[in-house]
Design a protein around this motif. Structure first.
Motif, PDB file in Angstrom:
ATOM      1  N   VAL A 330       0.880  -1.169   0.000  1.00 18.79           N
ATOM      2  CA  VAL A 330       0.000   0.000   0.000  1.00 18.79           C
ATOM      3  C   VAL A 330       0.916   1.216   0.000  1.00 18.79           C
ATOM      4  CG1 VAL A 330      -1.769   1.285   1.258  1.00 18.79           C
ATOM      5  CG2 VAL A 330      -1.794  -1.226   1.273  1.00 18.79           C
ATOM      6  N   VAL A 331       0.782   2.076  -1.035  1.00 15.73           N
ATOM      7  CA  VAL A 331       1.740   3.169  -1.221  1.00 15.73           C
ATOM      8  C   VAL A 331       1.022   4.450  -1.640  1.00 15.73           C
ATOM      9  CG1 VAL A 331       3.599   1.573  -1.861  1.00 15.73           C
ATOM     10  CG2 VAL A 331       2.165   2.593  -3.652  1.00 15.73           C
ATOM     11  N   PRO A 332       1.685   5.615  -1.492  1.00 20.26           N
ATOM     12  CA  PRO A 332       1.062   6.888  -1.884  1.00 20.26           C
ATOM     13  C   PRO A 332       1.063   7.093  -3.402  1.00 20.26           C
ATOM     14  CG  PRO A 332       3.215   7.275  -0.904  1.00 20.26           C
ATOM     15  CD  PRO A 332       2.942   5.822  -0.747  1.00 20.26           C
ATOM     16  N   GLU A 333      -0.010   7.711  -3.880  1.00 18.99           N
ATOM     17  CA  GLU A 333      -0.171   7.985  -5.308  1.00 18.99           C
ATOM     18  C   GLU A 333       0.878   8.981  -5.789  1.00 18.99           C
ATOM     19  OE1 GLU A 333      -3.900   9.250  -8.153  1.00 18.99           O
ATOM     20  OE2 GLU A 333      -3.386  10.572  -6.485  1.00 18.99           O
ATOM     21  N   GLY A 334       1.297   8.821  -7.041  1.00 19.82           N
ATOM     22  CA  GLY A 334       2.164   9.792  -7.686  1.00 19.82           C
ATOM     23  C   GLY A 334       3.616   9.733  -7.288  1.00 19.82           C
ATOM     24  N   THR A 335       3.999   8.742  -6.515  1.00 23.96           N
ATOM     25  CA  THR A 335       5.368   8.603  -6.037  1.00 23.96           C
ATOM     26  C   THR A 335       6.129   7.585  -6.883  1.00 23.96           C
ATOM     27  OG1 THR A 335       4.702   6.867  -4.504  1.00 23.96           O
ATOM     28  CG2 THR A 335       4.672   9.135  -3.669  1.00 23.96           C
ATOM     29  N   THR A 336       7.417   7.471  -6.605  1.00 28.25           N
ATOM     30  CA  THR A 336       8.212   6.446  -7.282  1.00 28.25           C
ATOM     31  C   THR A 336       7.706   5.045  -6.939  1.00 28.25           C
ATOM     32  OG1 THR A 336       9.821   6.418  -5.458  1.00 28.25           O
ATOM     33  CG2 THR A 336      10.256   7.919  -7.285  1.00 28.25           C
ATOM     34  N   MET A 337       7.161   4.873  -5.732  1.00 24.61           N
ATOM     35  CA  MET A 337       6.588   3.576  -5.349  1.00 24.61           C
ATOM     36  C   MET A 337       5.382   3.235  -6.200  1.00 24.61           C
ATOM     37  SD  MET A 337       6.826   4.060  -1.223  1.00 24.61           S
ATOM     38  CE  MET A 337       6.559   5.824  -1.300  1.00 24.61           C
ATOM     39  N   HIS A 338       4.560   4.236  -6.474  1.00 22.67           N
ATOM     40  CA  HIS A 338       3.406   4.049  -7.346  1.00 22.67           C
ATOM     41  C   HIS A 338       3.876   3.642  -8.741  1.00 22.67           C
ATOM     42  CE1 HIS A 338      -0.552   5.941  -9.089  1.00 22.67           C
ATOM     43  NE2 HIS A 338      -0.519   4.629  -9.204  1.00 22.67           N
ATOM     44  N   ALA A 339       4.926   4.294  -9.234  1.00 24.80           N
ATOM     45  CA  ALA A 339       5.459   3.952 -10.554  1.00 24.80           C
ATOM     46  C   ALA A 339       5.959   2.514 -10.587  1.00 24.80           C
ATOM     47  CB  ALA A 339       6.587   4.920 -10.921  1.00 24.80           C
ATOM     48  N   VAL A 340       6.586   2.076  -9.506  1.00 27.85           N
ATOM     49  CA  VAL A 340       7.105   0.712  -9.456  1.00 27.85           C
ATOM     50  C   VAL A 340       5.977  -0.312  -9.514  1.00 27.85           C
ATOM     51  CG1 VAL A 340       8.187  -0.982  -7.918  1.00 27.85           C
ATOM     52  CG2 VAL A 340       9.310   1.198  -8.353  1.00 27.85           C
ATOM     53  N   ILE A 341       4.912  -0.106  -8.738  1.00 26.45           N
ATOM     54  CA  ILE A 341       3.859  -1.119  -8.767  1.00 26.45           C
ATOM     55  C   ILE A 341       3.115  -1.102 -10.102  1.00 26.45           C
ATOM     56  CG2 ILE A 341       3.634  -1.122  -6.246  1.00 26.45           C
ATOM     57  CD1 ILE A 341       0.888   0.217  -6.616  1.00 26.45           C
ATOM     58  N   ARG A 342       3.033   0.073 -10.746  1.00 25.87           N
ATOM     59  CA  ARG A 342       2.446   0.104 -12.093  1.00 25.87           C
ATOM     60  C   ARG A 342       3.288  -0.728 -13.060  1.00 25.87           C
ATOM     61  NH1 ARG A 342       1.369   5.947 -11.668  1.00 25.87           N
ATOM     62  NH2 ARG A 342       3.318   6.193 -12.800  1.00 25.87           N
ATOM     63  N   GLU A 343       4.611  -0.559 -12.975  1.00 32.87           N
ATOM     64  CA  GLU A 343       5.500  -1.295 -13.868  1.00 32.87           C
ATOM     65  C   GLU A 343       5.427  -2.796 -13.650  1.00 32.87           C
ATOM     66  OE1 GLU A 343      10.277  -1.757 -14.928  1.00 32.87           O
ATOM     67  OE2 GLU A 343       9.619  -0.153 -13.578  1.00 32.87           O
ATOM     68  N   PHE A 344       5.189  -3.209 -12.416  1.00 34.51           N
ATOM     69  CA  PHE A 344       5.232  -4.631 -12.088  1.00 34.51           C
ATOM     70  C   PHE A 344       3.846  -5.243 -11.887  1.00 34.51           C
ATOM     71  CE2 PHE A 344       9.567  -3.424 -11.548  1.00 34.51           C
ATOM     72  CZ  PHE A 344      10.273  -4.563 -11.931  1.00 34.51           C
ATOM     73  N   GLY A 345       2.850  -4.713 -12.586  1.00 33.14           N
ATOM     74  CA  GLY A 345       1.562  -5.400 -12.647  1.00 33.14           C
ATOM     75  C   GLY A 345       0.569  -5.050 -11.573  1.00 33.14           C
ATOM     76  N   GLU A 346       0.772  -3.943 -10.851  1.00 37.48           N
ATOM     77  CA  GLU A 346      -0.175  -3.460  -9.838  1.00 37.48           C
ATOM     78  C   GLU A 346      -0.403  -4.427  -8.677  1.00 37.48           C
ATOM     79  OE1 GLU A 346      -1.467  -0.434  -9.968  1.00 37.48           O
ATOM     80  OE2 GLU A 346      -1.328   0.198 -12.058  1.00 37.48           O
ATOM     81  N   PRO A 347       0.667  -4.927  -8.034  1.00 34.02           N
ATOM     82  CA  PRO A 347       0.481  -5.804  -6.870  1.00 34.02           C
ATOM     83  C   PRO A 347       0.279  -5.015  -5.583  1.00 34.02           C
ATOM     84  CG  PRO A 347       2.800  -5.636  -7.345  1.00 34.02           C
ATOM     85  CD  PRO A 347       2.104  -4.788  -8.371  1.00 34.02           C
ATOM     86  N   GLY A 348      -0.679  -4.086  -5.598  1.00 33.19           N
ATOM     87  CA  GLY A 348      -0.916  -3.272  -4.416  1.00 33.19           C
ATOM     88  C   GLY A 348      -1.991  -2.240  -4.669  1.00 33.19           C
ATOM     89  N   THR A 349      -2.212  -1.396  -3.668  1.00 33.15           N
ATOM     90  CA  THR A 349      -3.191  -0.317  -3.757  1.00 33.15           C
ATOM     91  C   THR A 349      -2.513   0.998  -3.410  1.00 33.15           C
ATOM     92  OG1 THR A 349      -3.878  -0.619  -1.451  1.00 33.15           O
ATOM     93  CG2 THR A 349      -5.115  -1.839  -3.138  1.00 33.15           C
ATOM     94  N   ILE A 350      -3.192   2.108  -3.745  1.00 36.08           N
ATOM     95  CA  ILE A 350      -2.630   3.433  -3.499  1.00 36.08           C
ATOM     96  C   ILE A 350      -3.601   4.272  -2.685  1.00 36.08           C
ATOM     97  CG2 ILE A 350      -1.223   3.429  -5.592  1.00 36.08           C
ATOM     98  CD1 ILE A 350      -3.401   5.274  -6.821  1.00 36.08           C
ATOM     99  N   PHE A 351      -3.062   5.274  -2.001  1.00 38.74           N
ATOM    100  CA  PHE A 351      -3.896   6.276  -1.331  1.00 38.74           C
ATOM    101  C   PHE A 351      -3.512   7.654  -1.863  1.00 38.74           C
ATOM    102  CE2 PHE A 351      -0.259   5.337   1.410  1.00 38.74           C
ATOM    103  CZ  PHE A 351       0.263   6.585   1.705  1.00 38.74           C
ATOM    104  N   LYS A 352      -4.512   8.538  -1.978  1.00 39.46           N
ATOM    105  CA  LYS A 352      -4.297   9.854  -2.562  1.00 39.46           C
ATOM    106  C   LYS A 352      -4.029  10.922  -1.516  1.00 39.46           C
ATOM    107  CE  LYS A 352      -7.021   8.956  -6.719  1.00 39.46           C
ATOM    108  NZ  LYS A 352      -8.128   9.427  -7.608  1.00 39.46           N
ATOM    109  N   GLU A 353      -4.671  10.821  -0.372  1.00 38.99           N
ATOM    110  CA  GLU A 353      -4.504  11.814   0.680  1.00 38.99           C
ATOM    111  C   GLU A 353      -3.649  11.244   1.811  1.00 38.99           C
ATOM    112  OE1 GLU A 353      -8.317  13.015   2.035  1.00 38.99           O
ATOM    113  OE2 GLU A 353      -9.021  13.667   0.054  1.00 38.99           O
ATOM    114  N   GLU A 354      -2.855  12.103   2.433  1.00 35.48           N
ATOM    115  CA  GLU A 354      -1.990  11.662   3.525  1.00 35.48           C
ATOM    116  C   GLU A 354      -2.747  11.746   4.848  1.00 35.48           C
ATOM    117  OE1 GLU A 354       1.753  13.751   3.394  1.00 35.48           O
ATOM    118  OE2 GLU A 354       1.853  13.541   1.219  1.00 35.48           O
TER     119      GLU A 354
END
Length: 404
Positions: A330-354
């Motif tokens: 589970v990672v924050p939207e728009g971050t490098t972590m978000h980019a990584v899970i997009r690249e690797f098939g979306e094995p997770g979820t994102i949150f937009k607000e902190e």
């Protein structure tokens, strides 16, 4: 010769020791001599494990001038000059050598530039400088996309000092100097700031566990792991954990903090909660390689409640470890972590607000879809092993060596 340089390499806290382990082990397995140079107060056990030398007198994160007005500038000047002197004590450096400088801050960047530019041109080795944290810019969302501005230097001087250092570089320095981050988004932002080419290296994190199939696991162990700091959202963790434990019966929570004295109030709150609820486990040990592998293996879902601005232009070692070891995130939207899970098939979820509410909602979504995400994470770990890790990183580092 290959020299691994890290003036923050002191103990097992954070990513520094694991990066040194992964890279030096890979190099030595190929028969390539690798000198590992760390901070002067390098712990003896880590020194022996890595066959490392305590070398640098100033720690990367040390503050050596506390003047309230110009301390940021005086510290930069002092540390950069000391590091240049420390580099000059390395004997026998030749143009055929590679110097890899891990996770630099502005003083180390300037110190390396001062040292190398003072060498005769025919003796300058290939120097690869890696920026492991963000450059201290504030990101602004605009209709045209992200825009960035520096902070007040009395609050955070990094962007100004990085830019100042880069102005000492010319096109001729591209012959020997390689600047890098571990993801394309960060590299683009650093290149914009520095006006100097910045490449992208494969992340060094690699599988430390069996990458077990977590599908069907119940209860699901949520892990919040690593060196906890404010920028990693640790102040929200007690409320987040309390909410998840109150709302779910199918979970356990493992909170690891390698430096509990760094976040006293939330750590005390978590201790009280753990005493009252056996489903919450706290681990306050600094993790060596063995303990870190155990923590990863115990965890089924890693939650990173991190600050978005900090990780727009900086990678997360914890999220990378998750991908390498088949763990959904589970990672924050728009971050490098978000980019990584997009690249690797979306094995997770994102949150937009902190906010605790947003992070909890993203965690619930991951738990409700856990078996599918676990299978995606297993597949991601296979792809990760093919494109990331020490082997791919060392291949790239060696390919960047300047022609002698």
């Amino acid at each position: 010769m290959f020299a691994y340089v890290d003036s923050a390499l002191m103990n097992n806290l954070g990513h520094h020791a694991n990066s040194a382990r992964n890279i030096s082990t890979e190099l030595r397995s190929r028969g390539i001599p690798c000198a590992v140079l760390g901070y002067l107060e390098l712990e003896p056990a880590l020194k022996d494990e890595l066959a490392a030398a305590p070398w640098f007198r100033c720690n990367t994160y040390g503050i050596y001038d506390n003047d309230p007005i110009c301390g940021w500038l005086a510290n930069f000047d002092f540390v950069s000059r000391v590091l240049a002197d420390d580099m000059n004590r390395i004997q026998g450096i030749a143009a055929t050598d590679v110097i890899y400088v891990n996770s630099v801050q502005p003083p180390q960047f300037m110190g390396i530039v001062r040292w190398a530019q003072a060498l005769p041109e025919d003796r300058r080795p290939t120097v690869i400088v890696e920026f492991g944290t963000d450059p201290g810019l504030v990101a602004h969302d605009t209709p045209e996309g992200l825009r960035f501005s520096p902070m007040d230097t009395r609050v955070d001087s990094r962007a100004v000092l990085l830019r100042y250092t880069a102005r000492h570089l010319s096109e001729a320095d591209q012959k020997w100097l390689r600047l890098a981050t571990f993801d394309t988004q960060s590299s683009a932002i650093f290149q914009l700031l520095l006006d100097f080419p910045v490449g992208t290296l494969p992340l060094p994190q690699q599988a430390m566990t069996s990458c077990r199939d977590r599908s069907g696991t119940r209860p699901i162990t949520i892990g919040i792991l690593g060196h906890q700091r404010g920028e990693k959202g640790f102040d929200k963790v007690p409320a987040l954990v309390a909410r998840l434990l109150a709302e779910r019966t199918d979970i356990r929570v493992l909170v690891h903090n390698g430096l509990p004295e760094g976040m006293v109030t939330p750590q005390q709150e978590l201790r009280a909660m753990a005493a009252a609820d056996p489903r919450l486990t706290l681990d306050e040990r600094t993790a060596d390689g063995v303990l870190w592998a155990s923590l990863l293996d115990q965890t089924d879902l890693i939650v990173c409640p991190y600050n978005r601005n900090r990780f727009i232009s900086s990678y997360s070692a914890v999220a990378s470890e998750a991908m390498a070891n088949a763990i959904p995130v589970v990672v924050p939207e728009g971050t490098t972590m978000h980019a990584v899970i997009r690249e690797f098939g979306e094995p997770g979820t994102i949150f937009k607000e902190e906010s605790v509410e947003a992070i909890a909602a993203a965690t619930h979504a991951a738990l409700d879809d856990f078996d599918r995400l676990a299978e995606l994470a297993r597949q991601a770990s296979i792809r990760w092993g093919e494109t990331r890790g020490a082997k791919c990183l060392v291949d790239t580092l060696l390919s960047w060596q300047a022609a002698s």
